[in-house]
Design an enzyme around this catalytic site. Sequence first.
Site, PDB file in Angstrom:
ATOM      1  N   THR A  29     -88.206  12.598  31.655  1.00 42.27           N
ATOM      2  CA  THR A  29     -89.260  11.701  31.177  1.00 42.27           C
ATOM      3  C   THR A  29     -89.259  11.611  29.640  1.00 42.27           C
ATOM      4  OG1 THR A  29     -90.574  12.508  33.036  1.00 42.27           O
ATOM      5  CG2 THR A  29     -91.730  11.216  31.357  1.00 42.27           C
ATOM      6  N   TRP A  60     -86.977  12.177  27.455  1.00 42.92           N
ATOM      7  CA  TRP A  60     -85.784  11.454  26.991  1.00 42.92           C
ATOM      8  C   TRP A  60     -85.945   9.956  27.265  1.00 42.92           C
ATOM      9  CZ3 TRP A  60     -80.266  12.507  29.387  1.00 42.92           C
ATOM     10  CH2 TRP A  60     -79.279  12.076  28.497  1.00 42.92           C
ATOM     11  N   HIS A 100     -95.705   8.816  36.541  1.00 43.04           N
ATOM     12  CA  HIS A 100     -94.987   9.559  37.595  1.00 43.04           C
ATOM     13  C   HIS A 100     -95.346   9.003  38.976  1.00 43.04           C
ATOM     14  CE1 HIS A 100     -93.164  12.500  35.069  1.00 43.04           C
ATOM     15  NE2 HIS A 100     -94.195  13.291  34.896  1.00 43.04           N
ATOM     16  N   ARG A 129     -83.313  12.698  39.043  1.00 44.33           N
ATOM     17  CA  ARG A 129     -82.354  13.735  38.680  1.00 44.33           C
ATOM     18  C   ARG A 129     -82.025  14.464  39.970  1.00 44.33           C
ATOM     19  NH1 ARG A 129     -84.270  18.434  34.370  1.00 44.33           N
ATOM     20  NH2 ARG A 129     -82.184  19.135  33.810  1.00 44.33           N
ATOM     21  N   ARG A 148     -86.303  22.444  27.316  1.00 42.33           N
ATOM     22  CA  ARG A 148     -85.888  23.767  27.772  1.00 42.33           C
ATOM     23  C   ARG A 148     -84.389  23.892  27.539  1.00 42.33           C
ATOM     24  NH1 ARG A 148     -84.297  26.578  32.513  1.00 42.33           N
ATOM     25  NH2 ARG A 148     -83.792  24.559  33.425  1.00 42.33           N
ATOM     26  N   LYS A 149     -83.575  23.375  28.500  1.00 41.29           N
ATOM     27  CA  LYS A 149     -82.119  23.470  28.315  1.00 41.29           C
ATOM     28  C   LYS A 149     -81.465  22.088  28.226  1.00 41.29           C
ATOM     29  CE  LYS A 149     -81.004  27.847  30.602  1.00 41.29           C
ATOM     30  NZ  LYS A 149     -80.275  28.433  31.746  1.00 41.29           N
TER      31      LYS A 149
HETATM   32  P1  PAP Z   1     -92.131  15.498  32.447  1.00 45.66           P
HETATM   33  O1  PAP Z   1     -91.566  14.727  33.603  1.00 45.66           O
HETATM   34  O2  PAP Z   1     -92.852  16.723  32.864  1.00 45.66           O
HETATM   35  O3  PAP Z   1     -92.939  14.680  31.513  1.00 45.66           O
HETATM   36  P2  PAP Z   1     -89.430  15.863  31.457  1.00 45.66           P
HETATM   37  O4  PAP Z   1     -89.143  15.382  30.083  1.00 45.66           O
HETATM   38  O5  PAP Z   1     -88.821  15.118  32.575  1.00 45.66           O
HETATM   39  O6  PAP Z   1     -90.979  16.076  31.563  1.00 45.66           O
HETATM   40  O7  PAP Z   1     -88.983  17.369  31.629  1.00 45.66           O
HETATM   41  C1  PAP Z   1     -88.320  18.098  30.727  1.00 45.66           C
HETATM   42  C2  PAP Z   1     -86.872  18.185  31.133  1.00 45.66           C
HETATM   43  O8  PAP Z   1     -86.145  17.175  30.422  1.00 45.66           O
HETATM   44  C3  PAP Z   1     -86.328  19.521  30.677  1.00 45.66           C
HETATM   45  O9  PAP Z   1     -85.247  19.848  31.555  1.00 45.66           O
HETATM   46  P3  PAP Z   1     -84.779  21.369  31.765  1.00 45.66           P
HETATM   47  O10 PAP Z   1     -85.980  22.140  32.146  1.00 45.66           O
HETATM   48  O11 PAP Z   1     -83.757  21.296  32.864  1.00 45.66           O
HETATM   49  O12 PAP Z   1     -84.176  21.798  30.480  1.00 45.66           O
HETATM   50  C4  PAP Z   1     -85.850  19.152  29.274  1.00 45.66           C
HETATM   51  O13 PAP Z   1     -84.973  20.085  28.717  1.00 45.66           O
HETATM   52  C5  PAP Z   1     -85.227  17.798  29.519  1.00 45.66           C
HETATM   53  N1  PAP Z   1     -85.148  17.000  28.294  1.00 45.66           N
HETATM   54  C6  PAP Z   1     -86.130  16.748  27.404  1.00 45.66           C
HETATM   55  N2  PAP Z   1     -85.667  15.968  26.419  1.00 45.66           N
HETATM   56  C7  PAP Z   1     -84.371  15.714  26.676  1.00 45.66           C
HETATM   57  C8  PAP Z   1     -83.349  14.947  26.012  1.00 45.66           C
HETATM   58  N3  PAP Z   1     -83.587  14.304  24.892  1.00 45.66           N
HETATM   59  N4  PAP Z   1     -82.139  14.901  26.596  1.00 45.66           N
HETATM   60  C9  PAP Z   1     -81.889  15.539  27.750  1.00 45.66           C
HETATM   61  N5  PAP Z   1     -82.805  16.284  28.430  1.00 45.66           N
HETATM   62  C10 PAP Z   1     -84.034  16.364  27.902  1.00 45.66           C
END
Ligand code: PAP
Length: 348
Positions: free
Chosen positions: A83, A85, A146, A168, A300-301
């Site tokens: 989201t 991103w 959402h 995803r 996060r990652k």
């Molecule tokens: P939400 O649906 O709760 O609003 P969302 O942004 O989808 O949040 O969730 C965060 C996930 O997107 C995280 O994944 P992870 O836990 O597997 O690491 C986060 O790292 C990832 N994320 C946020 N920003 C980016 C980005 N710019 N590029 C790629 N992944 C990203």
Amino acid sequence: MSMEKAEIVSKSDDLELEEPWDDEFQKLVQTSPKDRSLAGLDLYFYQGFWCTSRVLKAVISFHKHLRPFDSDVILATVPKCGTTWLKALPFSILCRNQFARDENHPLLTFGPHQLVRFLEYDLYLNNPCPDLETECVYRPRIFSTHVPYSFLPTSFKDSGCKIVFACRNPMDMFISLWFFQNNNRVESAEPLSLDEAFDKFCRGIYEFGPFFDQVLGYWKASQENPDKILFLQYEDLVEDINSHLRSLAMFLGVPFTEDEEQQGVVEEIAKLCSFESLKEAEMKKKGMHASGIPNSVFFRKGKVGDWSNYLTPSMVERLEKLIQEKLGDSGLTLKLSCKTTSKDIASA
Ligand code: PAP
């Protein structure tokens, strides 16, 4: 889910503590099946999906009050499917001529969640009829949600506005959700073990679950109306962000010009919206969302395939079976790793 601070929402565990609700709504919630989210929030099963009562109320509010413009863009995502991103990408594309893409760009000074606001977790959460003229500064308006496709107001579906949907693979989505919800749980709730959380996830009991029903709703709608609904997968964006930026710009009706291509605008936007760039900006700002969650928890990652570090073979087997059973002959293939490999679960 993402924007709902546990302490605030925990009030909704007790309907008595809510502001006066109309009888109809109260009856609706009280007669709906109830369970708990991974973060310990009360969830209600409404029209095939789980959500908190506050969010459901916000959904009903925007159904009643939001008047879409044909120029609006709706970003619909399954929680934890990119989201943050996805908010950054169309914002940067649509506003690319309004700002220099440098360190002063609003994305780096405010962050994606401030610029592209959630309908149900933000704009309509505490106000049934917000003044969107003042709340939404940038044009065209971009809203995030959402909610499942079936929850979108007909006025959106009938208007000229475009819908960008992203999902995803459910394995990475689940791991992301588990970390997020355990870190943002209701104070009185114990963190759920991976096993407990996984079982809930497979049964669809999390905000706007079940996963497959939500994904299939948008998948079918995008197949029927590809000019209106763009269906994206996180893994594809990770694999080749530049070509997806081009197709996103095309879909939004603002394709990159030859001049822009030559100036490297596509690559600049990809860099501006990258995990590293947005995370670094957030670490400097230490921004908090209005709901009280630090924005840093959204970074996060940002990897594909992190699930393989956590899920046991039996969990993988259970989810693979679910994928095959639920996606069936839908034509949708989810990518469990970045490159197409035997790990991909293709529908028949
Ligand atoms: P939400 O649906 O709760 O609003 P969302 O942004 O989808 O949040 O969730 C965060 C996930 O997107 C995280 O994944 P992870 O836990 O597997 O690491 C986060 O790292 C990832 N994320 C946020 N920003 C980016 C980005 N710019 N590029 C790629 N992944 C990203």
